[in-house]
Design an enzyme around this catalytic site. Structure first.
Site, PDB file in Angstrom:
ATOM      1  N   LYS A 238      11.931  42.042 -10.994  1.00 42.65           N
ATOM      2  CA  LYS A 238      10.440  41.566 -11.361  1.00 42.65           C
ATOM      3  C   LYS A 238       8.882  41.606 -10.505  1.00 42.65           C
ATOM      4  O   LYS A 238       9.255  41.548  -9.508  1.00 42.65           O
ATOM      5  CB  LYS A 238      10.911  39.440 -11.975  1.00 42.65           C
ATOM      6  CG  LYS A 238      11.263  39.493 -10.197  1.00 42.65           C
ATOM      7  CD  LYS A 238      11.442  37.656 -10.766  1.00 42.65           C
ATOM      8  CE  LYS A 238      11.345  37.587  -9.291  1.00 42.65           C
ATOM      9  NZ  LYS A 238      11.120  35.885  -9.984  1.00 42.65           N
TER      10      LYS A 238
ATOM     11  N   ASP B 150       0.993  -1.055   0.169  1.00 44.85           N
ATOM     12  CA  ASP B 150       0.041   0.369  -0.348  1.00 44.85           C
ATOM     13  C   ASP B 150       0.709   0.887  -0.006  1.00 44.85           C
ATOM     14  O   ASP B 150       0.702   2.046   0.601  1.00 44.85           O
ATOM     15  CB  ASP B 150      -0.434   0.251   1.247  1.00 44.85           C
ATOM     16  CG  ASP B 150      -0.356   0.058   2.305  1.00 44.85           C
ATOM     17  OD1 ASP B 150       0.885  -0.193   3.174  1.00 44.85           O
ATOM     18  OD2 ASP B 150      -1.103  -0.181   3.573  1.00 44.85           O
ATOM     19  N   MET B 151       2.318   0.805  -0.224  1.00 43.01           N
ATOM     20  CA  MET B 151       3.154   2.061  -0.473  1.00 43.01           C
ATOM     21  C   MET B 151       3.293   2.562   1.242  1.00 43.01           C
ATOM     22  O   MET B 151       4.437   4.184   0.602  1.00 43.01           O
ATOM     23  CB  MET B 151       2.091   3.226  -1.498  1.00 43.01           C
ATOM     24  CG  MET B 151       2.388   2.667  -2.903  1.00 43.01           C
ATOM     25  SD  MET B 151       4.105   1.877  -2.897  1.00 43.01           S
ATOM     26  CE  MET B 151       5.040   3.312  -3.871  1.00 43.01           C
TER      27      MET B 151
ATOM     28  N   ASP C   5      13.005  25.772 -10.807  1.00 45.11           N
ATOM     29  CA  ASP C   5      11.601  24.809 -10.958  1.00 45.11           C
ATOM     30  C   ASP C   5      11.330  25.239 -12.674  1.00 45.11           C
ATOM     31  O   ASP C   5      11.320  24.532 -13.579  1.00 45.11           O
ATOM     32  CB  ASP C   5      11.217  25.215  -9.590  1.00 45.11           C
ATOM     33  CG  ASP C   5       9.696  24.593  -9.746  1.00 45.11           C
ATOM     34  OD1 ASP C   5       9.337  23.864  -9.995  1.00 45.11           O
ATOM     35  OD2 ASP C   5       8.832  24.627  -8.895  1.00 45.11           O
ATOM     36  N   SER C   6      10.366  25.999 -12.724  1.00 41.14           N
ATOM     37  CA  SER C   6       9.470  25.861 -14.161  1.00 41.14           C
ATOM     38  C   SER C   6      10.653  26.471 -14.262  1.00 41.14           C
ATOM     39  O   SER C   6      11.109  25.965 -15.874  1.00 41.14           O
ATOM     40  CB  SER C   6       8.113  26.409 -14.180  1.00 41.14           C
ATOM     41  OG  SER C   6       9.071  28.125 -13.711  1.00 41.14           O
TER      42      SER C   6
ATOM     43  N   GLN D 246       7.896  27.950   1.213  1.00 44.13           N
ATOM     44  CA  GLN D 246       6.672  27.954   2.231  1.00 44.13           C
ATOM     45  C   GLN D 246       7.060  27.996   3.347  1.00 44.13           C
ATOM     46  O   GLN D 246       6.686  27.735   4.669  1.00 44.13           O
ATOM     47  CB  GLN D 246       5.917  26.593   2.231  1.00 44.13           C
ATOM     48  CG  GLN D 246       5.498  26.623   0.595  1.00 44.13           C
ATOM     49  CD  GLN D 246       4.343  25.626   1.084  1.00 44.13           C
ATOM     50  OE1 GLN D 246       3.337  25.251   1.517  1.00 44.13           O
ATOM     51  NE2 GLN D 246       4.004  24.250   0.713  1.00 44.13           N
TER      52      GLN D 246
ATOM     53  N   ASP E 235      21.024  31.802  -8.735  1.00 45.46           N
ATOM     54  CA  ASP E 235      19.882  31.613  -8.091  1.00 45.46           C
ATOM     55  C   ASP E 235      20.184  30.567  -6.867  1.00 45.46           C
ATOM     56  O   ASP E 235      21.087  29.662  -7.254  1.00 45.46           O
ATOM     57  CB  ASP E 235      19.154  31.541  -8.890  1.00 45.46           C
ATOM     58  CG  ASP E 235      17.128  31.893  -8.422  1.00 45.46           C
ATOM     59  OD1 ASP E 235      17.026  32.140  -7.462  1.00 45.46           O
ATOM     60  OD2 ASP E 235      16.618  31.960  -9.182  1.00 45.46           O
TER      61      ASP E 235
ATOM     62  N   HIS F  55      16.311  28.219   0.898  1.00 40.05           N
ATOM     63  CA  HIS F  55      15.261  29.439   0.430  1.00 40.05           C
ATOM     64  C   HIS F  55      15.200  30.263   0.951  1.00 40.05           C
ATOM     65  O   HIS F  55      15.637  32.061   0.137  1.00 40.05           O
ATOM     66  CB  HIS F  55      14.316  29.059  -0.226  1.00 40.05           C
ATOM     67  CG  HIS F  55      13.434  30.057  -1.311  1.00 40.05           C
ATOM     68  ND1 HIS F  55      14.135  30.271  -1.774  1.00 40.05           N
ATOM     69  CD2 HIS F  55      12.631  31.195  -0.856  1.00 40.05           C
ATOM     70  CE1 HIS F  55      13.329  30.974  -2.867  1.00 40.05           C
ATOM     71  NE2 HIS F  55      12.265  31.600  -2.517  1.00 40.05           N
TER      72      HIS F  55
ATOM     73  N   THR G 174      11.450  32.252 -14.671  1.00 38.22           N
ATOM     74  CA  THR G 174      12.326  33.363 -14.191  1.00 38.22           C
ATOM     75  C   THR G 174      13.711  33.536 -14.641  1.00 38.22           C
ATOM     76  O   THR G 174      13.859  34.980 -15.250  1.00 38.22           O
ATOM     77  CB  THR G 174      12.432  33.450 -13.008  1.00 38.22           C
ATOM     78  OG1 THR G 174      11.053  33.300 -12.029  1.00 38.22           O
ATOM     79  CG2 THR G 174      13.004  34.414 -12.578  1.00 38.22           C
TER      80      THR G 174
END
Length: 310
Positions: free
Chosen positions: A190, A34-35, A220-221, A94, A216, A127, A224
């Site tokens: 920015k 079940d992981m 991530d994506s 976060q 940096d 971060h 930026t």
């Protein structure tokens, strides 16, 4: 001194163990049907100084649970001291309430790691530096700046460089590298209309005719950094290269970077390379294994870690 490797970044753990001339501790970290995560340490750790190497990268929740359960297993195995070595600390973005009724997940994760049995934490390029204060145990936050500065000096010798921060929040990080290289600093102004989307407003600094080095902590994506590279070239920069500590590379980030006007993006191996990263023509990895190994040795010997960056 013993080293336990979880599953998120086995190659880095093996490189660290090799640098310390130590074998990895024999341990099983596997899943039930079940992981659910199950951990078993197959060696005696009673009274030992144990280091658990695990980045909480994708899949972040699975890797975090592996770390927590491994810490608990070692604590119940009567290890004298357990250090959580987290090259990439997930949930670090976060670090504050971004709006009403939102969590501070970085603090929650810090509490979980402490409750699971960690006596101290070793990480790299948090971060936000104040995350160290979320822990009630000692935290050693290593910096990639000296590693990057040496690599830049070797790869870009003889070129007219300028270090660029992609946002105001990264100025301290970029300034540290600019000071080591004795070059000028520029800043990208920015705004971020929503999470994961950024728009370049201005380039602060004279970049015309310069070979720009964007610095940096996380890619991530990639949006930026790609937007920043295009803005720098529009403002007359001769070329743009990028140095980033943590290559998260979510979604189609590697393809986006491959299509961007970026000469080369250098990331560390704090997160294990995907196949897309390995075959990319303008993404390369720089190992942090010697730095991590030396920091672990100094922690074990109770000597100075901060002197690594003097």
């Amino acid at each position: 001194m013993k080293i336990v490797a979880c599953n998120s970044n086995r190659p880095l753990a093996e490189a660290v163990a090799a640098a310390l001339n130590l074998p990895l501790t024999n341990a099983s970290i596997r899943r039930f049907a079940d992981m659910e995560v199950f951990v078993e340490i197959h060696e005696n750790v009673r009274g030992e100084d144990v280091f658990v190497i695990q980045s909480t990268s994708y899949p972040a929740n699975d890797n975090l649970m592996e770390l927590l359960i491994t810490l608990d297993a070692l604590k119940r195995g009567s290890a004298r001291r357990v250090t959580a070595v987290i090259p990439y600390f997930g949930y670090a973005r976060q670090d504050r309430k971004s709006g009403p009724r939102t969590p501070i997940s970085a603090k929650l994760v810090a509490n979980l790691i402490t409750a699971a049995g960690a006596n101290r934490v070793l990480t790299m390029d948090l971060h936000a530096a104040q995350i160290q204060g979320f822990f009630d145990i000692p935290v050693d936050n290593l910096f990639a700046a000296p590693l990057f500065a040496r690599d830049i000096q070797q790869r870009y010798a003889g070129r007219e460089l300028m270090v660029v921060s992609p946002d105001v929040g990264g100025v301290v990080r970029a300034r540290a590298i600019a000071a080591r290289l004795n070059v000028d600093l520029a800043i990208i102004d920015k705004r971020r209309p929503r999470a994961g989307v950024s728009e370049v407003m201005n380039v602060i600094g004279e970049v015309e005719g310069r070979d720009c080095i964007l610095v940096d902590d996380i890619v991530d994506s990639g949006g930026t950094l790609c937007n920043a590279a295009e803005a720098l070239l529009r403002n007359g920069a001769r070329s743009v290269s990028v140095y980033v500590t943590h290559g998260v590379f979510s979604g189609g980030a590697v393809a986006r970077i491959g299509a961007a006007p970026i000469e080369m993006m250098t990331v560390t191996d704090s997160i294990a390379a995907t196949e897309a990263v390995r075959v990319s023509k303008n993404v390369r990895q720089l190992t942090i294994a010697p730095l991590m190994a030396e920091a672990m040795r100094r922690i074990s010997e109770e000597s100075s870690v901060s002197s690594l960056f003097c």
